[in-house]
Design an enzyme around this catalytic site. Structure first.
Site, short mmCIF file in Angstrom:
data_model
loop_
_atom_site.label_atom_id
_atom_site.label_comp_id
_atom_site.label_asym_id
_atom_site.label_seq_id
_atom_site.Cartn_x
_atom_site.Cartn_y
_atom_site.Cartn_z
N LYS A 79 0.75 -1.25 0.06
CA LYS A 79 -0.15 -0.07 -0.13
C LYS A 79 0.87 1.17 0.08
CE LYS A 79 -4.07 1.91 2.45
NZ LYS A 79 -4.79 1.76 3.48
N SER A 154 -9.71 1.74 2.57
CA SER A 154 -8.98 2.59 1.86
C SER A 154 -7.77 1.68 1.36
CB SER A 154 -8.23 3.57 2.59
OG SER A 154 -7.32 3.18 3.50
N SER A 178 -10.04 -0.53 6.87
CA SER A 178 -9.53 -0.41 5.59
C SER A 178 -8.82 -1.58 5.01
CB SER A 178 -8.49 0.69 5.61
OG SER A 178 -9.19 1.95 5.23
N1 GLN Z 1 -13.41 4.25 6.12
C1 GLN Z 1 -12.85 4.75 7.20
C2 GLN Z 1 -12.02 6.24 7.16
O1 GLN Z 1 -12.44 6.68 6.24
C3 GLN Z 1 -11.68 3.85 7.60
C4 GLN Z 1 -10.30 4.08 6.79
C5 GLN Z 1 -8.99 3.13 7.14
O2 GLN Z 1 -9.34 2.27 7.98
N2 GLN Z 1 -7.85 3.86 6.93
O3 GLN Z 1 -11.67 6.59 8.00
#
Ligand code: GLN
Length: 489
Positions: A79, A154, A178
């Site tokens: 990532k 994400s 994410s």
């Molecule tokens: N969807 C969540 C957010 O937008 C989680 C994102 C994540 O785990 N990085 O914060």
């Protein structure tokens, strides 16, 4: 069957038996990447030449009769918020468009010690803020099962690459879901370890009290091996746990007899998609057949978890993202004076969602609102943690859907951020509590979209959730299905 279709543990055995070479394998995965990338767009940077050089080095080692480690010669993706020495790390943001870290994250050092093949850096929501990978400043990633749908986020690039076969394994990060939610949307295994189980050194910070790095993989066995490699204390991350790291791969047995499984009634919410509920419940009933005990439990503060998370995470993000000021890090947009330069830099180079979170976070932290919002959120966080502590007095693991719906369409949620925040209902509570959680494929919706079963464990008890997931995996073959790349509906 082509090589890219196989999980890492099978490929490892084939390499060790000299049935294939690492160069052959890498070329096959790169060929798959070329076949799929035009449609899937999982990658931000492909490091083709160094990947082939890494593979050839492994082949020399194998030819000389040396033993190889688990991941040696096996191609994977990282990532783009994990620092990779010498390779761009953009966090899918314009503000870090040309950032090449001078050092490796601790997880990268641990991985590189195994000599895997690193194929490149994969797409994500900008600074990991989002649940669809549409917030990438570069391009969205498409779900390999249904190209007009999102891969989740994400870590959407990580999940899509593993599902499409353009990587055998990947690393992602999980602050509020994410790793697990994209794993669920793309039909792969995703594991968010306990907070502190894996070093965060070199992970570009989003919300430091919630962030955790973890693996996305074809099956539970690969996920366990990957956790073995990246887990452990790190003196560069004072929040990393000093608890000994068990052998997670050794923990994989099919025995779940007597395992006490809690089903939190608050996680089977009213707005949940009917196919998700049916599929997840069917998966849980398999555990009954295997001799586990199913108990209904309650986690009463679940309803407050999303609001709590969306105060704490933006508050920490606002602080963490202060460093991108046009001076210390990243790109700069000039202005008449210093203040104008910083204003131009931050307004032009951060995307809309990042700016929204910085505003929310600074608001929640400002004098006058601190007690009403931030401090209150911290108190509720403790209540959410206590819910789990109580529940784990009765049960060994908790099971629930990973996400309330299968993958949604690109653009569907973009007009209404709150709608997207609600997607996190089943994933954020355990980040607030610091607990480990895993998503394992458990079937498909009527449209053929993957659905994930989430298994939540006690702190530092990844071994039990991996074992539970493994036992289930042996009863079906969803993990063997490769995404069909296409399937517009
Ligand atoms: N969807 C969540 C957010 O937008 C989680 C994102 C994540 O785990 N990085 O914060």
């Amino acid at each position: 069957m082509r090589l890219y279709e196989k999980p890492a543990h099978v490929l490892h055995d084939m390499l060790a038996q000299k049935e294939i070479t690492a160069a052959e394998l890498t070329r096959d995965v790169l060929a798959r990447l070329d076949e799929t990338e035009g449609q899937v767009q999982a990658y931000l940077t492909v490091t083709r030449e160094s990947a082939l050089a890494q593979a050839e080095a492994v082949d020399k080692k194998i030819a000389s009769g040396e033993e190889i480690s688990f991941l040696e010669g096996i191609p994977g993706a990282i990532k783009d918020n994990i620092c990779t020495k010498g390779t761009k790390t953009t966090c899918a943001s314009k503000i870090l468009e040309h950032f090449v870290p001078p050092y490796d994250a601790t997880v990268m050092e641990k991985l590189r010690a195994q000599q895997p093949v690193i194929l490149g850096k994969v797409n994500m929501d900008e600074f990991a803020m989002g649940g669809s990978t549409e917030n990438s400043a570069y391009h969205p990633t498409h779900n390999p099962w249904a190209l007009e749908r999102v891969p989740g986020g994400s870590s959407g690039g990580s999940a899509a690459a593993v599902a499409a076969g353009s990587a055998i394994w990947a690393l992602g990060s999980d602050t509020g879901g994410s790793i697990r939610q994209p794993a669920s949307f793309c039909g792969v295994v995703g594991l968010k370890p306990t907070y502190g189980r894996v070093s965060r050194y070199g992970l570009v910070a989003y919300a430091s009290s919630l962030d955790q790095i973890g693996p996305l993989a074809r099956d539970v066995t690969d996920a366990a091996h990957l956790l073995n490699i990246i887990a452990g204390h790190d003196e560069m991350d004072s929040t990393s746990s000093t608890a000994p790291v068990p052998d997670y791969a050794q923990a994989l047995t099919e025995d779940v007899k007597g395992l006490k499984i809690g089903l939190p009634k608050e996680y089977f919410t009213e707005g949940m998609d009917g196919d998700v509920e049916k599929t997840v419940r069917a998966a849980i009933s398999k555990y009954k057949d295997m001799g586990a005990e199913i108990l209904e439990i309650s986690l009463p503060h679940t309803a407050y978890a999303i609001s709590t998370y969306y105060l704490i995470a933006p508050a920490e993000a606002a602080t963490n993202l202060e460093r991108y000021d046009g001076v210390s890090y990243g790109e700069r947009v000039d202005g008449e004076d210093l203040v104008q330069m910083m204003t131009n830099t931050r307004t032009q180079l951060f995307g809309e969602e990042v700016r929204r979170r910085i505003m929310i976070g600074n608001y929640a932290l400002s004098a006058g609102y601190y007690d009403a919002y931030y401090l209150k959120a911290l108190k509720v966080r403790t209540l959410v943690q206590q819910d789990y502590t109580e529940a784990f007095k009765q049960v060994d693991v908790i099971m629930a859907p990973t996400a309330p719906t299968p993958a949604f369409r690109l653009g569907e949620m973009m007009a209404d951020p709150l709608q997207l925040y609600l997607q996190d209902v089943c994933t954020v509570p355990l980040n607030l509590a610091g607990l480990p959680g895993l998503s394992v494929p458990c079937g498909y919706s009527s449209k053929g979209l993957p659905i994930g079963l989430q298994i939540i464990g006690k702190a530092l008890d990844e071994a039990t959730i991996l074992r539970a997931a493994y036992a289930y995996e042996q009863t079906q073959s969803f993990h063997n299905d490769m995404a069909r790349i296409g399937g517009n509906d």
